[in-house]
Design an enzyme around this catalytic site. Structure first.
Site, PDB file in Angstrom:
ATOM      1  N   ILE A  87     -23.767 -10.380 -29.068  1.00  0.00           N
ATOM      2  CA  ILE A  87     -24.222 -10.937 -27.795  1.00  0.00           C
ATOM      3  C   ILE A  87     -23.151 -11.853 -27.226  1.00  0.00           C
ATOM      4  O   ILE A  87     -22.586 -12.678 -27.931  1.00  0.00           O
ATOM      5  CB  ILE A  87     -25.512 -11.770 -27.993  1.00  0.00           C
ATOM      6  N   CYS A  88     -22.866 -11.691 -25.929  1.00  0.00           N
ATOM      7  CA  CYS A  88     -21.920 -12.580 -25.284  1.00  0.00           C
ATOM      8  C   CYS A  88     -22.706 -13.579 -24.443  1.00  0.00           C
ATOM      9  O   CYS A  88     -23.142 -13.279 -23.345  1.00  0.00           O
ATOM     10  CB  CYS A  88     -20.974 -11.775 -24.394  1.00  0.00           C
ATOM     11  N   LEU A  89     -22.895 -14.757 -25.001  1.00  0.00           N
ATOM     12  CA  LEU A  89     -23.713 -15.758 -24.305  1.00  0.00           C
ATOM     13  C   LEU A  89     -23.123 -17.132 -24.616  1.00  0.00           C
ATOM     14  O   LEU A  89     -22.925 -17.475 -25.787  1.00  0.00           O
ATOM     15  CB  LEU A  89     -25.168 -15.652 -24.802  1.00  0.00           C
TER      16      LEU A  89
END
Lengths: 194, 592
Positions: A87-89
């Protein structure tokens, strides 16, 4: 050392509020460093109706270091790797604050599902599709939700089966189903009109 | 620039470094508060680091009436660029300036102090209900328990983020008060608190455009601060000379980009590869490069494969001088011919410049060895019964030789790129390029001729000559030194004004030429605060052992006012052979 007292409290709070938030967190084993989170796909998105499993690993420095999270359920989203579930967060990285909790982090992940940021992609292929062929993107995302994020993902195989029995080729059936997001009737209509 | 020594102090401050050839004294006219127009390049040692940043801190503190840690937070955010900080202040106002940098100056009375022990409060991090006196509230108003704060600080310090530890609250941009960090971390991990302090101190170097670590290996521990111009060459007190902008060796009149390309070109074997393309063809079977050393166009590789030299295609062995059985490749391929021609031309061009560059670099190395023999001659001469006592002209000349050799050797890679197609292909027409090249080469040749002449005179066995003959050589050396200095200066001016000045792209900044050589950074004065004293010697850290001491009391000479870029120094007395002044006009030296 992980602050297990806090993790315990977080889990209690989550279970208290799980009916309102729909978010569930449960430990995988008894050491509390490995957990599983479940978030419902947000309404009004291609992920609606799906239930997404997230693998959570707490680092030693938790809560002063961010928890590691990745999707176990396959999901089609610009900021989530379709291969690995990474996840890119920002809040899971440099914007993490110790004041955030597992629940708030999962809520942020859920918010990410409804508001993708294709300009900062994790999965370039998905992001390209999102920007260039939005409708195809929605179709694929819905199909993936249908295929992987629903308790009855075997429902899909049944649909395929039925349509194939009507005399359509398997490949065509699958791609058509994917295009319409898994709706059997729509797929049939499309297959007949083509 | 302006230093004259008064004899009495001389021995007192004498240090062995004085004997080094580059022992041009460092001028330190601004070791007290007096602002100076002189050299402002400073060496920042471990000891003077604090003093170095205090100047900037003090400016910001005074201007905005801030406490030191707030000033530091601001400066770290604006990378120690006081001018930028002030620009933001004028443009956006104080509130925005502070908010962007994460400074909260709204001081609550209980900021940084514990609550009364009677009350309890919830810490949102560990989720415990705790007595108020175990909690701390930051200036931003967020209160958490001391244990959680400490843990947060420890993680951030270990992550290398000491310079900007933000508050723990989500989306709070405030930077934590360094005093709180220091005291809380210090209680549990004194070593980490020290690390934290060091990181804060070193921010002045790490985050500052005008300050860079000296690139020496092993590292001398110093940093260099320049003023105004980042494109310059400096010498650290450890003796290393380097280009401040790219941290590689001093390379003017090459720009950093040219120098980088040049070293890369010399390092990798691209020219060998070029040679191979020009002179060989790959065997169609084993792909080894095959060179044709004579004979007809049927070539056979050591692997046994025969092929046509013209097209490189595999053939049978039956052939005559004019044709190979069953093979025809008569069609002319202009493209390939052109490519080969080009590669050949490029190679020769590179070789031309590289050979000359190398020749001067090699001479420079040889002459460095020569230094010792010449100095020996000087001491022999000084022993002699003679009316000539002063041999500073020898060392002066020698130094000028070294300087100009370097300039000369670096002028070849400069020319290679300046007049080549790699960097400025579309910047000049061929005619323009030709004119410029002639202009430059004329100057280069003049310089070269004079440098060789100087080298010749310096190698004369003057210790065996009569006084008259020595005087003659002396005249020549002094004159040549002046001429060479002028020629170097002119060459740099030509580069700046005539060659690069007219071009569109301005990415090529050339460190300016300085007659007296690469500027030696001076020790930063640390007496600016309450230790102010009237004598110069206390103004320097006592333990800057590695550096050449140049901290003589200085009577200010008039700064250069003739508009010449290489500031001339006023006449000064010379002491023995280790001293030389490159900029005294010949006639002044003559009168000595």
């Amino acid at each position: 050392m992980i602050d297990f007292a806090r993790v315990q409290k977080e889990l209690q709070e989550c279970s208290r509020e799980k009916d309102t938030s729909g978010i569930k967190v449960s430990p995988k084993s008894d050491n509390l460093a490995r957990l599983t989170g479940i978030i419902p796909g947000p309404l009004g998105t291609p992920y609606e109706g799906g239930s997404f499993e997230i693998d959570i690993t707490l680092p030693d420095g938790y809560p002063f270091e961010p928890p590691k999270m990745k999707f176990v359920t396959k999901v089609w989203h610009p900021n989530i790797s379709s291969q690995s579930g990474a996840i890119c967060l920002d809040i899971l990285k440099d914007q993490w604050s110790p004041a955030l909790t597992l629940k708030t982090a999962l809520l942020s992940v859920q918010a990410l599902l409804s508001a993708p940021e294709p300009d900062d992609p994790q999965d370039a292929v998905v992001a390209q599709q999102y920007l260039r062929e939005y409708q195809t993107f929605v179709g694929t995302a819905r199909y993936w939700t249908e295929s992987f994020a629903k308790a009855s993902s075997l429902g899909l195989e049944e649909k395929v089966q039925r349509l194939v029995e009507m005399g359509f080729a398997v490949g065509l059936v699958r791609s058509t189903l994917e295009a319409v997001g898994g709706d059997e009737n729509l797929a049939l209509e499309k297959l007949l009109s083509s | 620039m302006e230093d004259s020594t008064s004899g009495g102090e001389e021995d007192y401050y004498y240090s062995s470094d004085r004997e080094s050839l580059d022992g041009l004294e460092n001028e330190d006219s601004d070791f007290q508060w007096a602002p100076s127009k002189g050299p402002t390049t400073k060496v920042i040692t471990k000891e003077s680091l604090l003093a170095a940043q205090r100047e900037d801190l003090r400016r910001v503190m005074d201007m905005l009436s801030l406490r030191e840690h707030h000033a530091r937070t601001l400066l770290i955010h604006y990378r120690w660029d006081v001018e930028k900080l002030l620009a933001v202040l004028v443009e956006k106002g104080k509130a925005d300036l502070f908010a962007e940098a994460g400074v909260s100056v709204v001081e609550c009375e209980d900021t940084g102090s514990p609550l009364l022990s009677s009350s309890t409060a919830m810490c949102d991090i560990c989720m415990e209900e705790l007595p108020g006196d175990t909690m701390t509230k930051m200036a931003c108003g967020h209160r958490f328990c001391n244990d959680c704060w400490t843990e947060h600080f420890v993680v951030k310090i270990n992550e290398g983020q000491s310079r900007r530890i933000r508050c723990m609250a989500h989306k709070c941009n405030a930077i934590c008060d360094e005093a709180v960090v220091r005291s809380l971390v210090g209680k549990k991990h004194p070593d980490l608190a020290e690390k934290f302090d060091r990181f804060l101190l070193e921010s002045y170097i790490e985050d500052n455009r005008m300050v860079k670590w000296c690139p020496s290996t092993p590292h001398c521990g110093n940093a260099i601060r320049v003023e105004d111009d980042e494109f310059c060459e400096v010498e650290c007190s450890c003796g290393l000379q380097f280009c401040f902008s790219c941290l590689s060796e001093a390379h003017s009149p090459c720009s950093c980009m040219m120098w980088e390309l040049w070293t890369k070109k010399c390092r990798d074997e691209s020219e060998t590869v070029n040679w191979i393309t020009v002179h060989t063809k790959p065997c169609p079977k084993c792909h080894k490069p095959v060179e044709k050393n004579g004979g007809c166009n049927l070539v056979s590789c050591i692997c046994g494969q025969a092929f046509c030299w013209l097209c490189g295609g595999a053939t049978g062995r039956d052939h005559t001088w004019s044709r190979i059985a069953g093979h025809s490749c008569g069609r002319y391929k202009e493209d390939r011919e052109k490519k080969t021609e080009r590669a050949k031309r490029d190679l020769y061009r590179y070789m031309h410049y590289h050979n000359r560059y190398k020749a001067h670099t090699d001479s420079f190395k040889l002459e460095s060895k020569l230094k010792e023999t010449i100095l020996e001659k000087v001491s022999i001469s000084e022993e002699r019964e003679s009316r000539l006592r002063d041999f500073s002209w020898v060392t002066n000349g020698l130094y000028r030789l070294f300087r100009s050799r370097r300039v000369l050797s670096y002028s070849y890679p400069f020319a290679f790129y300046m007049f080549g197609e790699e960097l400025f292909k579309d910047e000049m027409t061929n005619d323009e390029r030709e004119i410029k090249q002639h202009l430059f080469e004329d100057q280069q040749q003049q310089l070269e001729a004079n440098v060789e002449k100087l080298s010749m005179f310096l190698e004369e066995p003057f210790d065996q000559y009569t006084d008259d003959k020595v005087m003659e050589i002396r005249m020549q050396v002094i004159n040549l030194s002046v001429i060479i200095d002028t020629l170097c200066k002119k060459m740099y001016e030509c580069i700046e004004n005539d060659l690069l000045g007219s071009l569109q792209c301005n990415t090529h900044n050339i460190a300016p030429y300085k007659s007296k050589g690469i500027e030696k950074a001076s020790e930063l004065a640390v007496c600016w605060n309450n230790k102010a004293s009237t004598t110069a010697d206390t103004c320097f850290p006592s333990d800057c052992g590695t550096s050449g001491k140049h901290d003589r009391p200085i009577s200010l000479g008039s700064a250069d006012d003739n508009g010449c870029p290489s500031q001339k120094r006023p006449k000064k007395e010379t002491y023995g052979g280790a001293f030389f002044d490159l900029n005294l006009p010949a006639e002044v030296l003559d009168r000595n």
